[in-house]
Enzyme design. Structure first.
Site, PDB file in Angstrom:
ATOM      1  N   TYR A 156       0.821  -1.204   0.000  1.00 26.60           N
ATOM      2  CA  TYR A 156       0.000   0.000   0.000  1.00 26.60           C
ATOM      3  C   TYR A 156       0.863   1.266   0.000  1.00 26.60           C
ATOM      4  O   TYR A 156       1.911   1.303   0.641  1.00 26.60           O
ATOM      5  CB  TYR A 156      -0.895   0.005   1.245  1.00 26.60           C
ATOM      6  CG  TYR A 156      -1.715   1.266   1.333  1.00 26.60           C
ATOM      7  CD1 TYR A 156      -2.836   1.407   0.530  1.00 26.60           C
ATOM      8  CD2 TYR A 156      -1.343   2.320   2.151  1.00 26.60           C
ATOM      9  CE1 TYR A 156      -3.575   2.580   0.561  1.00 26.60           C
ATOM     10  CE2 TYR A 156      -2.078   3.488   2.192  1.00 26.60           C
ATOM     11  CZ  TYR A 156      -3.187   3.610   1.389  1.00 26.60           C
ATOM     12  OH  TYR A 156      -3.923   4.771   1.404  1.00 26.60           O
ATOM     13  N   TRP A 173       1.043   5.721  -1.608  1.00 30.78           N
ATOM     14  CA  TRP A 173       0.712   6.699  -2.645  1.00 30.78           C
ATOM     15  C   TRP A 173       1.787   6.814  -3.721  1.00 30.78           C
ATOM     16  O   TRP A 173       1.546   7.397  -4.763  1.00 30.78           O
ATOM     17  CB  TRP A 173       0.512   8.069  -1.999  1.00 30.78           C
ATOM     18  CG  TRP A 173      -0.867   8.309  -1.499  1.00 30.78           C
ATOM     19  CD1 TRP A 173      -1.642   7.451  -0.775  1.00 30.78           C
ATOM     20  CD2 TRP A 173      -1.638   9.506  -1.674  1.00 30.78           C
ATOM     21  NE1 TRP A 173      -2.841   8.050  -0.481  1.00 30.78           N
ATOM     22  CE2 TRP A 173      -2.868   9.316  -1.019  1.00 30.78           C
ATOM     23  CE3 TRP A 173      -1.405  10.720  -2.301  1.00 30.78           C
ATOM     24  CZ2 TRP A 173      -3.870  10.282  -0.980  1.00 30.78           C
ATOM     25  CZ3 TRP A 173      -2.393  11.693  -2.262  1.00 30.78           C
ATOM     26  CH2 TRP A 173      -3.611  11.467  -1.616  1.00 30.78           C
TER      27      TRP A 173
HETATM   28  P1  PGD Z   1       3.791   8.087   1.718  1.00 33.88           P
HETATM   29  O1  PGD Z   1       4.642   8.909   2.612  1.00 33.88           O
HETATM   30  O2  PGD Z   1       3.026   8.798   0.661  1.00 33.88           O
HETATM   31  O3  PGD Z   1       2.792   7.340   2.706  1.00 33.88           O
HETATM   32  O4  PGD Z   1       0.834   6.239   3.660  1.00 33.88           O
HETATM   33  P2  PGD Z   1       1.827   6.084   2.441  1.00 33.88           P
HETATM   34  O5  PGD Z   1       2.602   4.834   2.646  1.00 33.88           O
HETATM   35  O6  PGD Z   1       1.116   6.271   1.148  1.00 33.88           O
HETATM   36  O7  PGD Z   1       4.648   6.902   1.113  1.00 33.88           O
HETATM   37  C1  PGD Z   1       4.924   6.753  -0.223  1.00 33.88           C
HETATM   38  C2  PGD Z   1       6.311   6.220  -0.382  1.00 33.88           C
HETATM   39  O8  PGD Z   1       6.541   5.966  -1.766  1.00 33.88           O
HETATM   40  C3  PGD Z   1       7.408   7.201   0.034  1.00 33.88           C
HETATM   41  O9  PGD Z   1       8.339   6.552   0.851  1.00 33.88           O
HETATM   42  C4  PGD Z   1       8.042   7.624  -1.280  1.00 33.88           C
HETATM   43  O10 PGD Z   1       9.401   7.961  -1.170  1.00 33.88           O
HETATM   44  C5  PGD Z   1       7.853   6.391  -2.129  1.00 33.88           C
HETATM   45  N1  PGD Z   1       7.861   6.627  -3.574  1.00 33.88           N
HETATM   46  C6  PGD Z   1       7.543   7.747  -4.232  1.00 33.88           C
HETATM   47  N2  PGD Z   1       7.644   7.532  -5.568  1.00 33.88           N
HETATM   48  C7  PGD Z   1       8.028   6.260  -5.760  1.00 33.88           C
HETATM   49  C8  PGD Z   1       8.266   5.463  -6.905  1.00 33.88           C
HETATM   50  O11 PGD Z   1       8.119   5.885  -8.029  1.00 33.88           O
HETATM   51  N3  PGD Z   1       8.621   4.183  -6.706  1.00 33.88           N
HETATM   52  C9  PGD Z   1       8.796   3.667  -5.473  1.00 33.88           C
HETATM   53  N4  PGD Z   1       9.168   2.404  -5.386  1.00 33.88           N
HETATM   54  N5  PGD Z   1       8.572   4.406  -4.362  1.00 33.88           N
HETATM   55  C10 PGD Z   1       8.174   5.677  -4.497  1.00 33.88           C
HETATM   56  C11 PGD Z   1      -0.111   7.242   3.698  1.00 33.88           C
HETATM   57  C12 PGD Z   1      -1.229   6.804   4.660  1.00 33.88           C
HETATM   58  O12 PGD Z   1      -0.849   7.084   6.008  1.00 33.88           O
HETATM   59  C13 PGD Z   1      -2.507   7.451   4.364  1.00 33.88           C
HETATM   60  S1  PGD Z   1      -3.005   7.588   2.733  1.00 33.88           S
HETATM   61  C14 PGD Z   1      -3.343   7.848   5.347  1.00 33.88           C
HETATM   62  S2  PGD Z   1      -4.762   8.703   4.974  1.00 33.88           S
HETATM   63  C15 PGD Z   1      -3.133   7.515   6.759  1.00 33.88           C
HETATM   64  N6  PGD Z   1      -3.282   8.626   7.620  1.00 33.88           N
HETATM   65  C16 PGD Z   1      -2.866   8.564   8.899  1.00 33.88           C
HETATM   66  C17 PGD Z   1      -3.394   9.400   9.939  1.00 33.88           C
HETATM   67  O13 PGD Z   1      -4.292  10.223   9.720  1.00 33.88           O
HETATM   68  N7  PGD Z   1      -2.873   9.273  11.162  1.00 33.88           N
HETATM   69  C18 PGD Z   1      -1.922   8.377  11.452  1.00 33.88           C
HETATM   70  N8  PGD Z   1      -1.467   8.300  12.711  1.00 33.88           N
HETATM   71  N9  PGD Z   1      -1.428   7.568  10.495  1.00 33.88           N
HETATM   72  C19 PGD Z   1      -1.866   7.627   9.247  1.00 33.88           C
HETATM   73  N10 PGD Z   1      -1.341   6.796   8.290  1.00 33.88           N
HETATM   74  C20 PGD Z   1      -1.860   6.697   6.942  1.00 33.88           C
END
Ligand code: PGD
Length: 752
Positions: free
Chosen positions: A108, A110
């Site tokens: 999972y 983004w």
């Molecule tokens: P990101 O930081 O967007 O978080 O969780 P999510 O895991 O989506 O992580 C994306 C990762 O992908 C980053 O490490 C980035 O460097 C990497 N990345 C970017 N581009 C690429 C690529 O092209 N290839 C590869 N292999 N990697 C790439 C988000 C999630 O967190 C979400 S959506 C929600 S809504 C939640 N919200 C909460 C919250 O409200 N409160 C808490 N305590 N925790 C939450 N967690 C959740």
């Protein structure tokens, strides 16, 4: 020097580059309200936290696969050839000895904007060519709604697109926003956002005379321009507040009985539950004066009212209830399907809510077929790894956790997004092998065995647009890749070659050939619908193109309201389910046949302060935390925690100093900021500071990641969704010398 346009989840931008690095980043000219998070990109690209080449955890390299304490060991840099040979061998072993049901590829996250290089699509397609994998279902954003809404209101997609914001601008008279209308969250959208417009539509509503009521523990959860009335109930008590309002509507006969009879089922089974849910009862739980609850109910009945429930409200224990209760309130008011009235879910939670849908989403890569039936609700990752074979319930199904040997993650950061990180760390010690692709040394990369460096979106050719966004952006690479980074597609193609499935994975195309092929396919499809779009070469070398809209404006459920028999909802009854026989039939104690008030267990944990662990203002989730804009908001090198001055004074805490947040699950440092925008008794620490565990104590984060404090507790048996938004904590002075920040540099390698 070249100037090109690019797209990120937080907006489009124009960039200058010298071929190796970005020399200037400016918002795209077409965007009326750009997002300052753009300021993270250039400074992050060559930051020391970038992964420069493939790495393998020393213990795995020396001892081979097997359960291990991950997260503290050295990494050994290796060549791409070595890394891919070893990984191909390990994939071969796991698939042949344990089968695809032992591979978790839910992965999972983004990742980055850009449709072709969308990391989840890539990893899923790759694992499907090998025979499949255990999937994840739902998401961390709206996991509770994702299960509930289809059962009680029909398609969640429809609801999330919602009534167009331009319609609200003209018609809404009273906008009651449970969970606020957050400027920072509406400035991002998965896949990208061309023009940031919600703020201006809401301002237009305000200028016309629409009144806004923001129900949230944080005053600045709503655009400041809207002059909203601020109601700050005790966090987690919104359902009680809504029940108090519903009581008044019923008791004072302010319900639309004709609408209830024609368009809903089960009101007669729900109404008796309201008998004792008086405003006084609600005041005792929420802290909102009974008189204001009563008058708000009357105002809602007398106005064209939109009830909005933010996604954050369902990211907590019993998170299904405020969403369902919001739907029921809107049904009682009888305004579903009227312009500017009814129900919305996520205005202010994501930039794509309230945008009319386009005729087709952006071209995308097919993921193939997954023959493995096993899947888990996405937020049950730690339970699955810790308890193979354990039985659990989900949405009416009896299930069993699979026995996972290999975890493959690309494009997500579970050590950012999951709760109770010390527990997640124990869970990550169980599999034989963990593989992570990421551009950065995130905490998840540091808990892997095989770490492969991927390009950032600015370093590869792609195109992209967000779900409902009408602009498709060509995204030609702005610079060459940093270090030895490769894009996910290339890595999977090279692995597929080693595993004898290259043709199945690539179908004989390079990434560039795929871009052209998928675009042309998409353009042909639109042509059959009567829409002419430019050929690939013209698109690639030109400005972003506008994708036609399905309709210029939409009113949610207008057809249904006009004729519910002809246009039934996709619920079992075809109508809005105030009482759901299906859910009642599951027999779950924590989500029953109609919305109810359940007191969160966390309230009894013995800690006095309500922590709001919300989305950050200075970055998207954990992305680019090393970037300039994100770092500029840190206090004493730690993530800022906001608190009401009276609460700080009672604890003799000093603004600007490092403080310790703690509860029975964990502890973290943060830098104190005082603010009257935070309700008394509440503290706010956003997610996304990179987890920086003490080497001896994974429950201690020196940087300010709130997920060491949050509970790995599902929303309910029904949805099993993430509840990371709230936790109870205490805050104390931190007298010791704060540990150095380690999370923003590369981990140790042999020889230093
Ligand atoms: P990101 O930081 O967007 O978080 O969780 P999510 O895991 O989506 O992580 C994306 C990762 O992908 C980053 O490490 C980035 O460097 C990497 N990345 C970017 N581009 C690429 C690529 O092209 N290839 C590869 N292999 N990697 C790439 C988000 C999630 O967190 C979400 S959506 C929600 S809504 C939640 N919200 C909460 C919250 O409200 N409160 C808490 N305590 N925790 C939450 N967690 C959740």
């Amino acid at each position: 020097m070249t100037v090109t346009i690019q797209l990120a989840h937080w907006g489009a931008f124009e960039a200058e580059s010298d071929g190796k690095r970005l020399t200037a980043v400016r918002p795209w000219r077409g965007d009326p309200a750009p997002n300052p998070i753009l300021g993270n990109i250039a400074s992050a690209q060559h930051h020391p936290a970038r992964i420069d080449r493939p790495h393998i955890r020393k213990g795995w390299l020396d001892g081979g696969p097997g359960p291990a304490e991950r997260g503290g060991e050295e990494f050994v840099p290796v060549s791409w050839r070595t890394a891919l040979d070893l990984l191909a061998g390990e994939l071969r072993r796991v698939y042949s000895e344990h089968g695809p049901g032992a591979v978790y590829g839910g992965s999972y996250g983004w990742s980055s904007a850009g449709r072709f290089h969308h990391a989840q699509s890539q990893v899923h397609r790759f694992l499907n060519t090998l025979g499949g994998y255990v999937r994840s279902e739902q998401n961390y954003s709206f996991g509770a709604s994702g299960v509930l809404v289809p059962r009680v209101l029909g398609s969640i997609g429809n609801l999330l697109s919602g009534t167009s914001a331009s319609v609200l601008a003209r018609h809404t008279e009273l906008f009651v926003a449970f969970g606020g209308l957050s400027p920072k969250n509406s400035a991002v959208a998965p896949g990208g956002i061309g023009r940031h417009e919600l703020g201006s539509w809401l301002s237009a509503a305000h200028d016309r005379g629409c009144r806004f009521v923001s129900v949230s523990p944080l005053r600045d959860d709503t655009f400041g321009t809207l002059g909203a009335e601020w109601l700050a109930p005790k966090p987690g008590s919104d359902t009680a507040l809504m029940l108090g309002i519903a009581h008044v509507l019923e008791a004072e006969d302010l319900c639309d009985r004709e609408f209830l009879a024609r368009c809903t089922v089960g009101y007669e089974r729900f109404a008796p539950y309201l008998a004792d849910k008086t405003p006084e009862w609600a005041e005792r739980i929420t802290g909102i004066p009974a008189e204001r609850i009563r008058s708000l109910a009357r105002e809602m009945a007398a106005s064209r009212t939109l009830i909005n429930v933010s996604w954050s409200l369902q990211r907590q224990q019993y998170g299904e209830q405020p969403v369902w209760m919001g739907i029921v309130l809107a049904a009682m008011l009888g305004q579903f399907g009227l312009p500017g009235g009814g129900f919305g879910h996520g205005y202010g939670s994501s930039g794509d809510v309230g945008k009319p849908p386009t005729v087709a989403s952006a071209p995308r890569l097919g993921q193939g077929q997954n023959p493995v039936e096993d899947s888990i609700p996405v937020a049950r990752i730690a339970d699955m790894l810790l308890h193979p074979g354990q039985r659990y319930e989900f949405d009416g199904q009896h299930r069993e956790y699979p026995d996972i040997r290999l975890v493959y993650w690309a494009g997500g950061n579970p050590f950012h997004h999951h709760q109770d990180l010390a527990r997640l760390r124990r869970a990550f010690a169980r599999p034989d092998t963990v593989v992570v692709h990421d551009p950065f040394w995130t905490a998840s990369a540091r808990h892997a065995d095989i770490v492969l460096p991927t390009t950032m979106a600015i370093e590869r050719d792609d195109y992209g647009s967000g779900g409902n966004d009408p602009t498709l952006f060509p995204m030609p690479a702005l610079t060459e890749p940093a270090g030895q980074a490769k894009d996910d597609y290339t890595v999977f193609a090279e692995l597929a070659g080693r595993l004898g499935v290259a043709e199945r994975f690539t179908e004989g195309r390079t990434a560039g050939e795929w871009l052209r092929h998928l675009y042309q396919d998409w353009r042909d499809r639109l042509a059959t619908l009567g829409h002419e779009l430019p050929g690939f070469d013209e698109f690639w070398s030109g400005d972003p193109i506008e994708v036609p809209l399905y309709e210029p404006e939409r009113v949610l459920l207008a057809d249904f309201r006009a004729d519910p028999r002809r246009n039934p909802l996709r619920t079992p009854s075809g109508r809005i389910e105030i009482y759901s026989e299906t859910i009642a039939g599951f027999g779950y104690p924590d989500c029953q046949g109609h919305p109810m008030w359940f007191e969160p267990e966390e309230w009894h944990s013995g800690y006095p302060l309500h922590l709001i662990a919300n989305q950050p203002r200075t970055r998207l989730h954990s992305q680019l935390d090393v970037g300039e804009h994100s770092r500029s908001a840190k206090v004493a090198d730690r993530e800022p925690v906001r608190m009401h001055p009276a609460d700080a004074e009672a604890r003799r805490l000093r603004e600007g100093a490092p403080v310790l947040l703690h509860n029975a699950r964990g502890r973290c440092l943060a830098g104190l900021v005082l603010s009257e925008d935070v309700a008394p008794g509440v503290v706010q620490l956003s997610t996304g500071a990179w987890y920086d565990p003490d080497p001896e104590d994974p429950a201690f984060c020196g940087h300010g990641n709130p997920n060491v404090l949050t509970a790995d507790r599902p929303s309910s048996t029904l949805a099993q969704a993430c509840t990371g938004q709230h936790a109870m904590v205490e805050i104390s002075c931190y007298d010791g010398e704060p540990p150095p920040l380690r999370a923003h540099s590369a981990p140790e390698r042999p020889g230093g």
